[in-house]
Each structure stands twice: as C-alpha cells, then as structure tokens.
Scaffold this motif. Structure first.
Motif: not given
Length: 448
Positions: A108-123
C-alpha cells in the motif's frame, strides 16, 4: 499468626527488593548483553523490539515477566540472554519499498512525512525521554524521522559510536554506543515511526568524514580523500558493515543514507582541488552498492542537498555544480532507491527571494522525480523568520508539485532537563509551526 520483628523486617526488605527489580514503563527488560531485571511494572509488558533490546510497553500479556532463554549469537562472541514475550510489538511490520515515484508498505502507499531529530540518540536521553520526543513528533501525523547513526570521537565520552586511537577505529557496541541506538530504534517503533539513518557527516559535528581522513592520513589530508582513498574507504565500509549489519532485519529502519550533505569540501576547508561531481557520483555508486550487498531489506539514498550541475535551470549557486553534487546524474544510480534534497535559501544567498526561490527549487526536483521515476523527498528545509508564511507556500508547492514527501528541520521537545537543541529552526508542540506541520502531513496523506 504473630510475626516476629525479624520476620517482618525480612518480608519488608524482600518486598522492597522486588519493587526495585521491576522495570519502569519504557525501560529495557531484555536483549543480548542485558543483565538487568526482566520484570515490568504492572500495566506494562516486556516486548522484544530486536535482538538487542526488549522494552516495557503499556499493555498486558500472560505474564509481566519476560521468559529468558540462553542463546549464542554470531554478533557478539559471548553467550547472553534474550528476552521474549507473548505480547506483540506495537508497530513496524514490513519494510518500506518503492514503486515508481511512490513509497509503499506491505503493498500500500506509504507517505513519507515528518521531521529531523539528529539528537534523539546522541544526547544521553533516558528511554522515557526518547519516547516523549518521538511521541511529540508522531503528534503531527509524522511517519518518518531522520537521525544520525554516527558519532566519531578521539577521546571517548558520553554517547559515541566509534572511537579512534591513531589510525585504528573501535566501534562501540556497549551501552553508550550501539545499545543506546537500539533504545532509539525501540522508542521510534513504540510510536509508529520509521527512521532514515545517515551513516556519517560531511561536517565536523559528531566527528564526520574529516575524522577518518585526519586519523588515517594525517591532519593536513584533504576532505575529499574520504571519497577516493582506499584506506579511508575500507575503514568506512568496516563501520557500515557493523552498523547496517546490526539492523538488517529491523523494519523500523526505513532507509540508510551514505552521508549527511556530502560535498567536495567540509568543515576543514581543505580540498585536493581535483574533486568534481564525478568524484562523488562514483563514490555514491560504490558505497550504495556495498550497502545493498549487505542488506537487501532497506532502501538506500545519498543524503545530499540535491544540488544541480545545470545552470540552464538557474544561474544561482546551488545549480552550478561547484560542491560536487549532480542531482540529475546521481538519481540514475541503480543502487540508490530515492533522491534527497535540502533547502535553505537564506543561507544560500537567496534571502531577498526566499519564498519563491524555494518554490522553484521544489518544482525543479519534482520534475527530475518524474523523469527518473523515483521518489524524491525534501528531507531538510527551514527558514528562521516569517516561518508560518514561508512554510505555508513551501508545503503547498510540495503538495501541488507531486514531490513524494518532506521532513522539516527540525523537531523540538521539552524533556526532563528542558528543551532539546534549538538552532532557530526547532518546531515545538503547541506552536503555530507545529500546527502547520500537522495540517501539511494530513494533506500529503490525503493526496496518497
């Protein structure tokens, strides 16, 4: 029956010890290398997220204690424990694929929509804070988050994924390394989010390419040796083999990216003078093929800014090919599944015409998407002033042009120790921009 004081004390201590041994909601309760408690607090159940991480999630099962079995695995070389549960994982089944200009999931179609979070696994965030961050992002209707799968260091401290002693790198698979990234993957899964993971950085933030070149070749080595030097390429492939290999069977990962914003020059400013668009195109072809040889489940992209080498479209800086990126040529590489573009008109000298320049940038990439018949996403973009007005027109252009998807830079949350990093672009819940991102996500999903 009357109990002696000693018996009462013994029972109380036993009760307290049992309470202390219970894992809190969102906490780790199992996985390869884990030696802690496998009993979740009431109202939660231990759910296996991957081989390395099981997590206490809201729900019920036949028992709140994970059944622990011993197993030997080829990933570490020791015999450890793996937790399982009768509960089912809350999200992430099936791998995201492509079909023409669309992404698909389970047909089925999958819509790629969202945000960047470079920090979530690094802080160094706790698992509960990671879950809060992904929950805030999911609140916009997001389906995808782009994040960093790298941190190169020469003096180990905090969260890092690879440390260097001279020219020798050591990948950190422990609690401050890839096990921490396991936590981020689990938190994304718990919130129904897929991840696009960049595997190194063009810039010096969190190490990046210059750590490889400087540690192996010396501090004066040009930045673009990263793309051509055999020793450097071998070291990068070694990192890819371990990192990608760990998650081959994890559907929460949507895609791997070769780098964040690869260019001929980096933060050091040192270049060989011989780097061209052909240099990076050849590198992208080779490294993407290597990843595909290790992992046939996940999509692969460059992670570049989508610069053109075509001044017939425009004579402005991002169309001149001077940074070593030729978007129209790179999207033709057979082992790249989709194209990426970033957009910061203000930083690129277009502040006087920021909105309309951005609209044209979006349209130009949508045109290439159609001719190449591959998905293209605007995976980073931002403005620092008049955000609602500017973003409204950019979101409308994404929708009307047919561009496949978008990921705004960047997500923002308020966690235990305060707000997450804010470079002037962060989008926090409850703001007008957050609400705009939410309505735009709904529009893209409705478009199909």
């Amino acid at each position: 029956m009357k109990l002696s004081n000693a018996v009462r004390l013994s029972l109380a201590l036993a009760f307290l010890e049992g309470a202390r041994s219970q894992v809190s909601e969102w906490g780790q309760c199992g996985g390869i290398g884990y030696a802690g408690s496998t009993t979740c607090v009431s109202g939660t159940v231990c759910v296996e997220q991957n081989d390395y991480y099981s997590q206490c999630l809201p729900g019920t099962a036949s028992s709140t204690s994970a059944s622990v079995t011993s197993s030997t695995t080829v990933k570490p070389t020791t015999t450890t424990s793996s937790a399982t549960s009768t509960a089912s994982a809350p999200a992430s089944t099936g791998f995201v694929k492509t079909s023409g200009q669309m992404f698909t999931l389970n047909g089925s179609p999958f819509t790629v929509v969202g945000e960047n979070s470079y920090w979530v696994g690094l802080m160094g965030y706790s698992t509960s804070d990671m879950n809060k961050a992904f929950s805030d992002i999911a609140g916009t209707g997001a389906t995808v988050v782009r994040t960093w799968g790298f941190n190169e260091v020469t003096s180990p401290n905090g969260i890092y994924y690879q440390s260097w002693s001279g020219s020798t790198p050591t990948i950190n698979t422990g609690a401050t390394g890839l096990q921490n990234f396991d936590n981020a993957v689990a938190a994304a899964k718990a919130n129904g989010i897929r991840l696009i993971v960049a595997l190194t950085n063009n810039w010096s933030d969190y190490g990046g390419m210059d750590v490889y070149t400087h540690q192996i070749l010396g501090s004066s080595a040009p930045h673009d040796d990263f793309y051509t030097n055999d020793q450097v390429i071998a070291a990068y492939k070694n990192y890819i083999k371990t990192f990608v290999g760990r998650y081959v069977n994890e559907p929460t990962i949507m895609a791997w990216e070769l780098a964040n914003e690869p260019r001929c020059s980096g933060s050091s400013g040192t270049t060989s003078g011989t780097c061209t668009t052909t240099t990076i195109t050849n590198w992208a072809s080779s490294i993407s093929a290597y990843i595909k040889s290790l992992d046939s489940n996940h999509l692969v992209a460059i992670g570049d800014e989508g610069f053109f080498a075509n001044t017939t479209l425009s004579d402005t800086y991002p169309y001149q090919g001077t940074e070593g990126i030729d978007f129209q040529k790179n999207i033709q590489i057979s082992t790249l599944d989709f194209g990426t573009a970033h957009m910061y008109p203000e930083s690129w000298g277009q502040s006087a015409n920021e909105t309309l320049w951005g609209v044209q940038w979006i349209q130009d990439h949508a045109n290439v998407q159609k001719s190449a018949n591959k998905p293209v996403i605007l995976e980073e973009f931002g403005a620092t002033t008049n955000q609602v007005q500017i973003y409204t027109q950019w979101f409308n252009a994404i929708d009307s042009s047919g561009l496949t998807g978008d990921l705004i830079w960047q997500a923002g949350s308020t966690l235990t120790n305060g707000q997450t990093p804010n470079d002037g672009y962060a989008v926090y819940p409850g703001t007008d921009v957050y609400n705009l991102v939410t309505s735009s996500a709904a529009a893209l999903k409705a478009r199909g």
